[in-house]
Design an enzyme around this catalytic site. Structure first.
Site, PDB file in Angstrom:
ATOM      1  N   ASP A   1       0.853  -1.192   0.000  1.00 13.42           N
ATOM      2  CA  ASP A   1       0.000   0.000   0.000  1.00 13.42           C
ATOM      3  C   ASP A   1       0.889   1.242   0.000  1.00 13.42           C
ATOM      4  OD1 ASP A   1      -3.234   0.480   1.069  1.00 13.42           O
ATOM      5  OD2 ASP A   1      -1.839   2.177   0.960  1.00 13.42           O
TER       6      ASP A   1
ATOM      7  N   ASP B   1     -19.181  -0.619 -10.032  1.00 13.53           N
ATOM      8  CA  ASP B   1     -20.329  -0.524 -10.950  1.00 13.53           C
ATOM      9  C   ASP B   1     -20.325   0.798 -11.724  1.00 13.53           C
ATOM     10  OD1 ASP B   1     -21.040   1.211  -8.864  1.00 13.53           O
ATOM     11  OD2 ASP B   1     -23.004   0.289  -8.502  1.00 13.53           O
TER      12      ASP B   1
ATOM     13  N   SER C   1     -14.430   6.968 -12.691  1.00  7.43           N
ATOM     14  CA  SER C   1     -14.981   5.757 -13.316  1.00  7.43           C
ATOM     15  C   SER C   1     -14.301   5.466 -14.654  1.00  7.43           C
ATOM     16  CB  SER C   1     -16.499   5.854 -13.465  1.00  7.43           C
ATOM     17  OG  SER C   1     -16.891   6.995 -14.177  1.00  7.43           O
TER      18      SER C   1
ATOM     19  N   SER D   1     -11.168   6.041 -15.316  1.00 11.94           N
ATOM     20  CA  SER D   1      -9.863   5.428 -15.027  1.00 11.94           C
ATOM     21  C   SER D   1     -10.038   3.981 -14.569  1.00 11.94           C
ATOM     22  CB  SER D   1      -9.082   6.250 -13.996  1.00 11.94           C
ATOM     23  OG  SER D   1      -9.724   6.221 -12.733  1.00 11.94           O
ATOM     24  N   LYS D   2     -11.113   3.705 -13.827  1.00 11.77           N
ATOM     25  CA  LYS D   2     -11.375   2.317 -13.416  1.00 11.77           C
ATOM     26  C   LYS D   2     -11.747   1.467 -14.644  1.00 11.77           C
ATOM     27  CE  LYS D   2     -11.437   0.590  -9.887  1.00 11.77           C
ATOM     28  NZ  LYS D   2     -10.365  -0.096  -9.104  1.00 11.77           N
TER      29      LYS D   2
ATOM     30  N   ASN E   1     -20.017   0.481  -1.362  1.00 15.95           N
ATOM     31  CA  ASN E   1     -19.824  -0.200  -0.081  1.00 15.95           C
ATOM     32  C   ASN E   1     -20.006   0.772   1.082  1.00 15.95           C
ATOM     33  OD1 ASN E   1     -17.325  -2.811  -0.402  1.00 15.95           O
ATOM     34  ND2 ASN E   1     -18.774  -2.109  -1.936  1.00 15.95           N
TER      35      ASN E   1
ATOM     36  N   LYS F   1     -16.538  10.072   2.116  1.00 20.97           N
ATOM     37  CA  LYS F   1     -17.631   9.411   1.398  1.00 20.97           C
ATOM     38  C   LYS F   1     -18.935   9.608   2.155  1.00 20.97           C
ATOM     39  CE  LYS F   1     -14.619   7.633  -1.543  1.00 20.97           C
ATOM     40  NZ  LYS F   1     -13.944   6.361  -1.441  1.00 20.97           N
TER      41      LYS F   1
ATOM     42  N   TYR G   1     -26.069  16.676  -2.153  1.00 16.87           N
ATOM     43  CA  TYR G   1     -25.825  17.251  -3.484  1.00 16.87           C
ATOM     44  C   TYR G   1     -27.138  17.303  -4.279  1.00 16.87           C
ATOM     45  CZ  TYR G   1     -20.808  16.024  -2.763  1.00 16.87           C
ATOM     46  OH  TYR G   1     -19.522  15.889  -2.300  1.00 16.87           O
TER      47      TYR G   1
HETATM   48  P1  NAD Z   1      -9.736   3.654  -0.530  1.00 16.57           P
HETATM   49  O1  NAD Z   1      -9.473   4.961  -1.215  1.00 16.57           O
HETATM   50  O2  NAD Z   1     -10.310   3.647   0.841  1.00 16.57           O
HETATM   51  O3  NAD Z   1      -8.370   2.814  -0.449  1.00 16.57           O
HETATM   52  C1  NAD Z   1      -7.463   2.748  -1.502  1.00 16.57           C
HETATM   53  C2  NAD Z   1      -6.129   2.216  -0.949  1.00 16.57           C
HETATM   54  O4  NAD Z   1      -5.201   2.112  -2.034  1.00 16.57           O
HETATM   55  C3  NAD Z   1      -5.493   3.129   0.101  1.00 16.57           C
HETATM   56  O5  NAD Z   1      -5.015   2.360   1.168  1.00 16.57           O
HETATM   57  C4  NAD Z   1      -4.357   3.786  -0.662  1.00 16.57           C
HETATM   58  O6  NAD Z   1      -3.270   4.148   0.180  1.00 16.57           O
HETATM   59  C5  NAD Z   1      -3.967   2.700  -1.634  1.00 16.57           C
HETATM   60  N1  NAD Z   1      -3.302   3.215  -2.839  1.00 16.57           N
HETATM   61  C6  NAD Z   1      -3.661   4.290  -3.593  1.00 16.57           C
HETATM   62  N2  NAD Z   1      -2.813   4.448  -4.606  1.00 16.57           N
HETATM   63  C7  NAD Z   1      -1.902   3.433  -4.521  1.00 16.57           C
HETATM   64  C8  NAD Z   1      -0.784   3.036  -5.300  1.00 16.57           C
HETATM   65  N3  NAD Z   1      -0.412   3.735  -6.379  1.00 16.57           N
HETATM   66  N4  NAD Z   1      -0.093   1.944  -4.927  1.00 16.57           N
HETATM   67  C9  NAD Z   1      -0.440   1.239  -3.821  1.00 16.57           C
HETATM   68  N5  NAD Z   1      -1.486   1.570  -3.043  1.00 16.57           N
HETATM   69  C10 NAD Z   1      -2.211   2.653  -3.389  1.00 16.57           C
HETATM   70  O7  NAD Z   1     -10.622   2.829  -1.541  1.00 16.57           O
HETATM   71  P2  NAD Z   1     -11.712   1.679  -1.261  1.00 16.57           P
HETATM   72  O8  NAD Z   1     -13.029   2.313  -1.087  1.00 16.57           O
HETATM   73  O9  NAD Z   1     -11.182   0.783  -0.208  1.00 16.57           O
HETATM   74  O10 NAD Z   1     -11.709   0.951  -2.667  1.00 16.57           O
HETATM   75  C11 NAD Z   1     -10.833  -0.149  -2.916  1.00 16.57           C
HETATM   76  C12 NAD Z   1     -11.046  -0.632  -4.341  1.00 16.57           C
HETATM   77  O11 NAD Z   1     -12.408  -1.029  -4.498  1.00 16.57           O
HETATM   78  C13 NAD Z   1     -10.804   0.449  -5.399  1.00 16.57           C
HETATM   79  O12 NAD Z   1     -10.189  -0.165  -6.500  1.00 16.57           O
HETATM   80  C14 NAD Z   1     -12.203   0.940  -5.763  1.00 16.57           C
HETATM   81  O13 NAD Z   1     -12.239   1.405  -7.094  1.00 16.57           O
HETATM   82  C15 NAD Z   1     -12.999  -0.334  -5.591  1.00 16.57           C
HETATM   83  N6  NAD Z   1     -14.428  -0.155  -5.252  1.00 16.57           N
HETATM   84  C16 NAD Z   1     -14.801   0.675  -4.216  1.00 16.57           C
HETATM   85  C17 NAD Z   1     -16.145   0.788  -3.881  1.00 16.57           C
HETATM   86  C18 NAD Z   1     -16.601   1.662  -2.722  1.00 16.57           C
HETATM   87  O14 NAD Z   1     -17.816   1.827  -2.527  1.00 16.57           O
HETATM   88  N7  NAD Z   1     -15.699   2.197  -1.902  1.00 16.57           N
HETATM   89  C19 NAD Z   1     -17.111   0.077  -4.600  1.00 16.57           C
HETATM   90  C20 NAD Z   1     -16.685  -0.769  -5.646  1.00 16.57           C
HETATM   91  C21 NAD Z   1     -15.349  -0.872  -5.940  1.00 16.57           C
HETATM   92  P1  TYD Z   2     -19.901   8.847  -2.544  1.00 17.70           P
HETATM   93  O1  TYD Z   2     -19.907   8.270  -1.162  1.00 17.70           O
HETATM   94  O2  TYD Z   2     -18.885   9.892  -2.877  1.00 17.70           O
HETATM   95  O3  TYD Z   2     -19.826   7.613  -3.553  1.00 17.70           O
HETATM   96  P2  TYD Z   2     -19.976   7.580  -5.179  1.00 17.70           P
HETATM   97  O4  TYD Z   2     -19.905   8.949  -5.710  1.00 17.70           O
HETATM   98  O5  TYD Z   2     -18.786   6.757  -5.557  1.00 17.70           O
HETATM   99  O6  TYD Z   2     -21.293   6.898  -5.433  1.00 17.70           O
HETATM  100  O7  TYD Z   2     -21.333   9.459  -2.830  1.00 17.70           O
HETATM  101  C1  TYD Z   2     -22.494   8.672  -2.739  1.00 17.70           C
HETATM  102  C2  TYD Z   2     -23.652   9.534  -3.194  1.00 17.70           C
HETATM  103  O8  TYD Z   2     -23.846  10.584  -2.235  1.00 17.70           O
HETATM  104  C3  TYD Z   2     -23.399  10.214  -4.528  1.00 17.70           C
HETATM  105  O9  TYD Z   2     -24.619  10.266  -5.256  1.00 17.70           O
HETATM  106  C4  TYD Z   2     -22.960  11.625  -4.140  1.00 17.70           C
HETATM  107  C5  TYD Z   2     -23.715  11.868  -2.845  1.00 17.70           C
HETATM  108  N1  TYD Z   2     -23.043  12.760  -1.849  1.00 17.70           N
HETATM  109  C6  TYD Z   2     -23.748  13.817  -1.286  1.00 17.70           C
HETATM  110  O10 TYD Z   2     -24.939  14.061  -1.589  1.00 17.70           O
HETATM  111  N2  TYD Z   2     -23.092  14.607  -0.371  1.00 17.70           N
HETATM  112  C7  TYD Z   2     -21.782  14.403  -0.014  1.00 17.70           C
HETATM  113  O11 TYD Z   2     -21.230  15.202   0.794  1.00 17.70           O
HETATM  114  C8  TYD Z   2     -21.095  13.297  -0.600  1.00 17.70           C
HETATM  115  C9  TYD Z   2     -19.667  13.014  -0.233  1.00 17.70           C
HETATM  116  C10 TYD Z   2     -21.761  12.496  -1.511  1.00 17.70           C
END
Ligand code: NAD
Ligand code: TYD
Length: 351
Positions: free
Chosen positions: A31, A133, A159, A161-162, A188, A197, A215
């Site tokens: 990480d 997604d 999205s 970049s993903k 999640n 988030k 928002y």
């Molecule tokens: P997060 O931002 O909480 O964690 C990302 C982690 O990656 C951090 O620990 C960061 O230090 C590390 N990182 C960033 N750049 C790096 C690099 N260049 N090399 C090594 N480590 C690096 O993100 P998350 O919410 O835990 O998401 C994890 C994965 O799941 C991501 O790929 C995200 O796209 C995917 N994902 C997230 C959600 C969600 O709701 N959070 C949903 C679906 C998929």
């Molecule tokens: P977020 O947790 O940033 O996840 P994602 O954009 O990856 O879905 O946001 C979830 C939803 O909540 C999204 O529709 C944007 C909205 N949102 C707000 O309304 N207010 C906020 O301060 C944030 C961070 C998000």
């Protein structure tokens, strides 16, 4: 053993903890420890010989090659990414660098290692790429949920970049035969979620007496999954997923943002009532919408269920209650992540 990238972030840390509660197979976590990576998430593993954390970048091909040669993992699970849509709007560069260039370098290092493995190890090896997604774009109100064959139509720098990284992973399978699996999961929530988030931000701001920023009209829909259910899905796909396949992961929990806000407020009214006796929902504040804000996401997870027998264990009601309780029980974790860098972000985004 397995190599987990991004294992100090929200989902990665939950995955590492979950894995080691089910198995004694060791984990090497790689990480970069960006603002989103937090060693405190893995605090409970201090002194546990099954876990090793290395600070480094997935884009550092030499480092990754050296770690692979030294530790000989049977699988790599790639969580490492820049993950916050709003940050990608303010500054897309890091997203291109880590999510696209970083994934490319990781794939190349893994391909070098994998191609030199003995035949049996080569056949058993897996590269599991964790995606979102959001690569499918935005749905209208009555559209069917995203399946694995939905068009890839990303709308934000995050999205896009993903989606690019998903394409690279796919190509490394088709071109080089790398044994890959990809999961595309919905939003999640749960413990260790960084409070930039929506859900953790609502909890943290509520308790601090701050505005709860919604928002636009708050009617955008997300499909929510408790993080431990995402972890169990990844374990299952790693175990039995068909090579080169994509599996959508979701819990059939579509909710409008404003309903999430009301749910969190109501739980806090019950579990930690405001000192002045008023309702937390009085802190709701409508703010300027996110540019290009996707209206609706919804995941059709039937492939994962019918092929691999996976189902989520939590409903939204049980998962959100556990999550709010976790934040109430862990004020120190919250205080520690609210560093200077976090305050700068809040100032920039909500000023
Ligand atoms: P997060 O931002 O909480 O964690 C990302 C982690 O990656 C951090 O620990 C960061 O230090 C590390 N990182 C960033 N750049 C790096 C690099 N260049 N090399 C090594 N480590 C690096 O993100 P998350 O919410 O835990 O998401 C994890 C994965 O799941 C991501 O790929 C995200 O796209 C995917 N994902 C997230 C959600 C969600 O709701 N959070 C949903 C679906 C998929
Ligand atoms: P977020 O947790 O940033 O996840 P994602 O954009 O990856 O879905 O946001 C979830 C939803 O909540 C999204 O529709 C944007 C909205 N949102 C707000 O309304 N207010 C906020 O301060 C944030 C961070 C998000």
């Amino acid at each position: 053993m397995i190599l987990v990238t991004g294992g100090a972030g929200f989902i990665g840390a939950n995955f590492v903890l979950d894995w080691l509660s089910h198995s004694n197979e060791p984990i090497l976590t790689l990480d970069k420890l960006t603002y989103a990576g937090n060693v405190e998430n893995l605090h409970s593993l201090q002194g546990d010989t099954r876990h090793t954390l290395v600070q480094g970048d997935i884009g550092d091909r030499d480092l990754v090659a050296q770690l692979l040669a030294q530790h000989q993992p049977r699988a790599v699970i790639n969580f490492a990414a820049e993950s916050h849509v709003d940050r990608s709007i303010h500054g897309p560069g890091d997203f291109i660098q880590t999510n696209i260039v970083g994934t490319f370098n990781l794939l190349e290092a893994v391909r070098g290692y994998w191609s030199g493995l003995p035949a049996a190890d080569k056949a058993a090896f897996r590269f599991l790429h964790v995606s979102t997604d959001e690569v499918y774009g935005s749905l209208a109100k009555d559209d069917p949920a995203f399946t694995e064959s939905s068009h890839i139509e990303p709308n934000s720098p995050y999205s896009a970049s993903k989606a690019a990284s998903d394409h690279l992973v796919r190509a490394w399978h088709h071109t080089y035969g790398l044994p890959v699996l990809t999961t595309n999961c919905s939003n999640n929530y749960g413990p260790y979620h960084f409070p930039e988030k929506l859900i953790p931000l609502l909890i943290v701001n509520s308790l601090a007496g701050k505005p709860l920023p919604v928002y636009g009209d708050g009617q955008q829909i997300r499909d929510w999954l408790y993080v431990k259910d995402h972890c169990s899905a990844i374990r299952r796909v790693l175990e039995a997923g068909r090579l080169g396949e994509v599996y959508n992961v979701g819990g059939w929990n579509e909710k409008a943002n404003i309903d999430i806000v009301h749910t969190v407020c109501a739980l806090l009214d019950e579990l930690r009532p405001r000192a002045d006796g008023r309702a937390y929902k009085e802190q709701i504040t409508y703010v300027t919408d996110r540019p290009g804000h996707d209206r609706r996401y919804a995941i059709d997870a039937r492939k994962l269920e019918s092929e691999l027998g996976w189902k989520p264990a939590e409903t939204f009601e049980t998962g959100i209650r556990k999550t709010v309780q976790w934040y109430l029980d862990n004020p120190q974790w919250v205080a520690h992540v609210q560093s200077g860098a976090y305050r700068d972000w809040v100032q920039k985004q909500y000023a």
